[in-house]
Design an enzyme around this catalytic site. Structure first.
Site, PDB file in Angstrom:
ATOM      1  N   THR A   1       0.849  -1.200   0.000  1.00  0.00           N
ATOM      2  CA  THR A   1       0.000   0.000   0.000  1.00  0.00           C
ATOM      3  C   THR A   1       0.881   1.246   0.000  1.00  0.00           C
ATOM      4  O   THR A   1       0.704   2.156  -0.815  1.00  0.00           O
ATOM      5  CB  THR A   1      -0.911   0.014   1.249  1.00  0.00           C
ATOM      6  OG1 THR A   1      -1.747  -1.141   1.204  1.00  0.00           O
ATOM      7  CG2 THR A   1      -1.776   1.267   1.291  1.00  0.00           C
TER       8      THR A   1
ATOM      9  N   SER B   1       5.265  -6.765  -1.461  1.00  0.00           N
ATOM     10  CA  SER B   1       4.838  -6.942  -0.081  1.00  0.00           C
ATOM     11  C   SER B   1       5.266  -8.322   0.394  1.00  0.00           C
ATOM     12  O   SER B   1       5.068  -9.307  -0.324  1.00  0.00           O
ATOM     13  CB  SER B   1       3.312  -6.828  -0.018  1.00  0.00           C
ATOM     14  OG  SER B   1       2.875  -6.979   1.308  1.00  0.00           O
TER      15      SER B   1
ATOM     16  N   HIS C   1       4.120 -10.144   2.989  1.00  0.00           N
ATOM     17  CA  HIS C   1       3.124 -11.076   3.536  1.00  0.00           C
ATOM     18  C   HIS C   1       2.302 -11.798   2.473  1.00  0.00           C
ATOM     19  O   HIS C   1       1.525 -12.690   2.783  1.00  0.00           O
ATOM     20  CB  HIS C   1       2.209 -10.374   4.553  1.00  0.00           C
ATOM     21  CG  HIS C   1       1.147  -9.491   3.978  1.00  0.00           C
ATOM     22  ND1 HIS C   1      -0.125  -9.939   3.725  1.00  0.00           N
ATOM     23  CD2 HIS C   1       1.149  -8.189   3.624  1.00  0.00           C
ATOM     24  CE1 HIS C   1      -0.866  -8.933   3.259  1.00  0.00           C
ATOM     25  NE2 HIS C   1      -0.108  -7.864   3.178  1.00  0.00           N
TER      26      HIS C   1
ATOM     27  N   THR D   1      12.883   4.443  11.314  1.00  0.00           N
ATOM     28  CA  THR D   1      13.769   3.349  11.722  1.00  0.00           C
ATOM     29  C   THR D   1      13.409   2.071  10.970  1.00  0.00           C
ATOM     30  O   THR D   1      12.232   1.698  10.910  1.00  0.00           O
ATOM     31  CB  THR D   1      13.626   3.121  13.240  1.00  0.00           C
ATOM     32  OG1 THR D   1      13.998   4.328  13.895  1.00  0.00           O
ATOM     33  CG2 THR D   1      14.502   1.976  13.712  1.00  0.00           C
TER      34      THR D   1
ATOM     35  N   CYS E   1     -11.405  -8.323   0.448  1.00  0.00           N
ATOM     36  CA  CYS E   1     -10.001  -7.974   0.625  1.00  0.00           C
ATOM     37  C   CYS E   1      -9.783  -6.479   0.784  1.00  0.00           C
ATOM     38  O   CYS E   1      -8.960  -6.044   1.566  1.00  0.00           O
ATOM     39  CB  CYS E   1      -9.238  -8.552  -0.543  1.00  0.00           C
ATOM     40  SG  CYS E   1      -7.690  -7.859  -0.885  1.00  0.00           S
TER      41      CYS E   1
HETATM   42  C1  LIG Z   1      -2.199  -6.175  -5.632  1.00  0.00           C
HETATM   43  C2  LIG Z   1      -2.080  -5.656  -4.242  1.00  0.00           C
HETATM   44  N1  LIG Z   1      -1.522  -4.456  -4.021  1.00  0.00           N
HETATM   45  C3  LIG Z   1      -1.390  -3.964  -2.780  1.00  0.00           C
HETATM   46  C4  LIG Z   1      -1.824  -4.661  -1.683  1.00  0.00           C
HETATM   47  C5  LIG Z   1      -1.630  -4.072  -0.308  1.00  0.00           C
HETATM   48  O1  LIG Z   1      -0.497  -4.664   0.250  1.00  0.00           O
HETATM   49  P1  LIG Z   1      -0.101  -4.446   1.779  1.00  0.00           P
HETATM   50  O2  LIG Z   1      -1.046  -5.273   2.586  1.00  0.00           O
HETATM   51  O3  LIG Z   1       1.311  -4.936   1.869  1.00  0.00           O
HETATM   52  O4  LIG Z   1      -0.196  -2.989   2.079  1.00  0.00           O
HETATM   53  C6  LIG Z   1      -2.422  -5.911  -1.864  1.00  0.00           C
HETATM   54  C7  LIG Z   1      -2.979  -6.671  -0.738  1.00  0.00           C
HETATM   55  O5  LIG Z   1      -4.090  -6.460  -0.281  1.00  0.00           O
HETATM   56  C8  LIG Z   1      -2.556  -6.418  -3.181  1.00  0.00           C
HETATM   57  O6  LIG Z   1      -3.133  -7.592  -3.406  1.00  0.00           O
END
Ligand SMILES: Cc1ncc(COP(=O)(O)O)c(C=O)c1O
Length: 381
Positions: free
Chosen positions: A72, A199, A201, A240, A321
């Site tokens: 994000t 990302s 996770h 940090t 989501c």
């Molecule tokens: C394509 C995409 N972009 C961005 C994100 C956001 O990622 P994060 O949870 O690391 O902020 C997600 C997950 O929800 C995603 O699937």
């Protein structure tokens, strides 16, 4: 049996990643910016090793990576940071209606600062036509943002072609590759995007860490930071460094194994074939999709009702989501699906830790529940 099939939403942290992270929470307390003692030096060495692991995964220089809190933030930094820092080059952004909200809402915000945004419609299968991108470019276009792979329907975009048409017009390309990190070869030498969001996770790493790749070279891509402070990450992202999370991110990048992708694809195909055998089930999206992704519309069944009836299986309706509303997925709607079909659609994300037994159980349970819901609807009618 509990079956986790929501790996696009987030993935379990790989135990090997966790093991790599643990010492950095306790025995190694150093701040990677502390230059005056060995604890700080050790932390810095660890973050730079992780940066190297991620750089190796992407085929880039470690100096081209900025650690963030996730995709994000990376998307916001790419869209707003590049537009704000490059007003002399223009004021126009091109993106697509099926992008993640982290891109779409950042783009929407940019319009309040005087930037112009073109939001393209995808093809019915979710693919973006490079010719449509080309047609949208103007002399004022600074950036095009198209995701590598969609988080709902898994569509893999023709990024290489999009880069070609944009670079021919001196326009930079940003791609959100959050969903691609777990199963796609990502090589910025082969597909020379200018910025890429990631990302941890979504790829068996910890939640709360991501990165933005920013290509170095001429002309330099200036990025205005979103936050100010100690000037970390070459001034692009003060704060940090979260050493344990970054160590975990590096470890998860290093664990990428192309042979695993075929196993995941095989499990996804078994799930797909099992659900198609029920009848009245239709696959949403393109055949050219993420190995673990399945998105299906099930005739005569509300996705929410099916999820409530199968609480031991983690799956999602498109909307879950990005928001908590019960509105059908804006991604499916942008692809032209009507409300009913969108509301009867479910997303499955198969991942590293799923087994054949789990997929067999999910098919059996979903098949029975679909029949039950359909017969109830029939009685009601
Ligand atoms: C394509 C995409 N972009 C961005 C994100 C956001 O990622 P994060 O949870 O690391 O902020 C997600 C997950 O929800 C995603 O699937």
């Amino acid at each position: 049996m509990d079956v986790y099939l929501d790996n696009h939403s987030t993935t379990p942290c790989d135990p090997r990643v966790l093991e790599a992270m643990l010492p950095w929470f306790t025995a190694q307390p150093g701040n990677a910016a502390s230059r005056s003692h060995k604890w700080g030096y050790a932390a810095r060495t660890a973050t730079e090793q992780a940066r190297g692991q991620l750089a190796e995964r992407l085929g880039c220089s470690p100096k081209e990576l900025v650690f963030t809190s996730g995709a994000t933030e990376a998307d916001n930094l790419a869209v707003l940071g590049v537009l704000r820092a490059n007003r002399a080059r223009g004021n126009h952004l091109v993106t697509v209606a099926t992008e993640h909200k982290a891109v779409l809402d950042a783009a929407k915000h940019a319009t309040t600062e005087g930037f112009e945004v073109t939001v393209l419609a995808p093809e019915p299968d979710g693919t973006v036509d490079p010719a449509a991108v080309e047609a949208a470019l103007t002399d004022r276009t600074v950036l095009v943002s198209v995701m590598w792979a969609n988080n709902e329907v898994g569509t893999l975009q023709p990024i290489e072609r999009i880069v070609e048409v944009c670079h021919a017009r001196d326009v930079w390309v940003h791609t959100d590759a959050a969903q691609a990190l777990s199963t796609c070869a990502l090589d910025v030498r082969a597909v020379p995007v200018d910025l890429m969001s990631l990302s941890a996770h979504k790829a068996y790493g910890p939640k709360g860490v991501g990165a933005l790749y920013v290509r170095r070279g001429r002309p330099r891509i200036a990025v205005e930071p979103l936050q100010y402070g100690g000037g970390h990450e070459r001034g692009m992202r003060s704060g940090t460094l979260p050493v344990p999370l970054i160590v975990g991110f590096g470890a998860c990048a290093a664990l990428f194994d192309p042979s695993e992708v075929e196993r995941v694809r095989g499990l996804r195909d078994t799930l797909r074939d099992g659900l198609l055998a029920v009848g009245g089930v239709h696959v949403n999206g393109s055949a050219h999709r993420l190995a673990g992704n399945l998105n299906v519309a099930i005739e005569g069944v509300e996705a929410e009702a099916l999820m409530l009836g199968c609480r031991d299986i983690a799956m999602s309706s498109g909307s879950a989501c990005t928001s908590e509303s019960l509105e059908p997925s804006y991604v499916l709607r942008a692809m032209g699906l009507d409300r009913d079909r969108a509301a009867s659609s479910l997303r499955f994300g198969v991942g590293r830790f799923n087994t054949e037994a789990e997929i067999a159980y999910a098919v059996e349970k979903l098949t029975a529940k679909i029949a039950e819901l359909r017969s109830m609807a029939h009685l009601y009618e």
